[in-house]
Design a protein around this motif. Structure first.
Motif, PDB file in Angstrom:
ATOM      1  N   HIS A 176       0.839  -1.210   0.000  1.00 49.01           N
ATOM      2  CA  HIS A 176       0.000   0.000   0.000  1.00 49.01           C
ATOM      3  C   HIS A 176       0.874   1.260   0.000  1.00 49.01           C
TER       4      HIS A 176
ATOM      5  N   HIS B 193      -1.044   5.069  10.766  1.00 43.98           N
ATOM      6  CA  HIS B 193      -1.186   4.794   9.325  1.00 43.98           C
ATOM      7  C   HIS B 193      -1.018   6.101   8.543  1.00 43.98           C
TER       8      HIS B 193
ATOM      9  N   GLU C   3       1.913   7.035   5.932  1.00 46.60           N
ATOM     10  CA  GLU C   3       1.477   7.339   4.565  1.00 46.60           C
ATOM     11  C   GLU C   3       1.935   8.724   4.123  1.00 46.60           C
TER      12      GLU C   3
HETATM   13 MN   LIG Z   1      -3.813   4.405   3.575  1.00 55.17          MN
END
Ligand SMILES: [Mn+2]
Length: 206
Positions: free
Chosen positions: A47, A169, A173
């Protein structure tokens, strides 16, 4: 002499790397569209690498098979090494690039700064703290390990600072997205000096 526009079209490279811990193949196309085909066996890392490709506009194909039965460490670090090596190879002499860039990147409650010098000199300054050791099953300390490997092998000076943020997160990110955006900006052709190495030393290679 070949113009920068033609040269830009060839800023691509492939790297394959095999050790007793990991087997990794990476291909990058710097002047791409941010198309990613990524499979490392580590979902959260995939991701993040998707974000790196998407927001740098560097097309990336990344296949990694690592010793995940131990943990994610070798896979994440070695993928960083391979991407860094591929980028360095793709950039060659680093002619005609903007070289420097910085950004403050917001994502909901989180704000992170990245600054880059595509200098040929590897250096990471890392001012990012996570409040949790894990994001799902992913070790947050591996975010730094990845960028250390990337900076070292790409030959870039990279400073990353998280100003604030609550969600881990989001903090991770924003690091990947901010680095993606400064890579994009710094690797952009400089139309005012398309064939020059932007250094008074005349070289940006280590
Ligand atoms: Mn994300």
């Amino acid at each position: 002499m070949q113009g920068n526009k033609d040269k830009a079209m060839t800023r691509s490279a492939e790297v394959s790397r095999k050790t007793r811990e990991t087997e990794i193949s990476v291909s990058v196309h710097v002047d791409g569209k941010g198309k990613a085909d990524i499979s490392t066996g580590v979902g959260f890392f995939d991701h993040m690498l998707d974000q790196l490709s998407r927001h740098s506009l560097i097309d990336m194909t990344i296949k990694a098979k690592g010793d995940l039965h131990i943990d994610d460490h070798h896979t994440v670090e070695d993928t960083g090494i391979a991407i860094g090596q591929a980028l360095s190879k793709a950039l060659g002499e680093r002619r005609g690039i903007m070289r420097y860039a910085s950004i403050e990147l917001a994502m909901d409650e989180t704000l992170t700064r990245a600054a880059i010098d595509v200098s040929g000199r590897p250096f990471l300054v890392w001012n990012v703290a996570f409040s949790s050791p894990k994001i799902g099953t992913f070790d947050t300390e591996l975010v730094r390990e990845f960028f250390q490997a990337l900076a070292q092998n790409a030959g870039i000076t990279l400073h990353v600072t998280n100003h604030y943020g609550a969600n881990n997160h989001h903090i991770a990110e924003t690091c990947f997205k901010a680095v993606a955006r400064v890579l994009r900006a710094a690797l952009e052709p400089d139309p005012r000096q398309p064939d020059a190495v932007p250094s008074t030393k005349g070289s940006l290679k280590g």
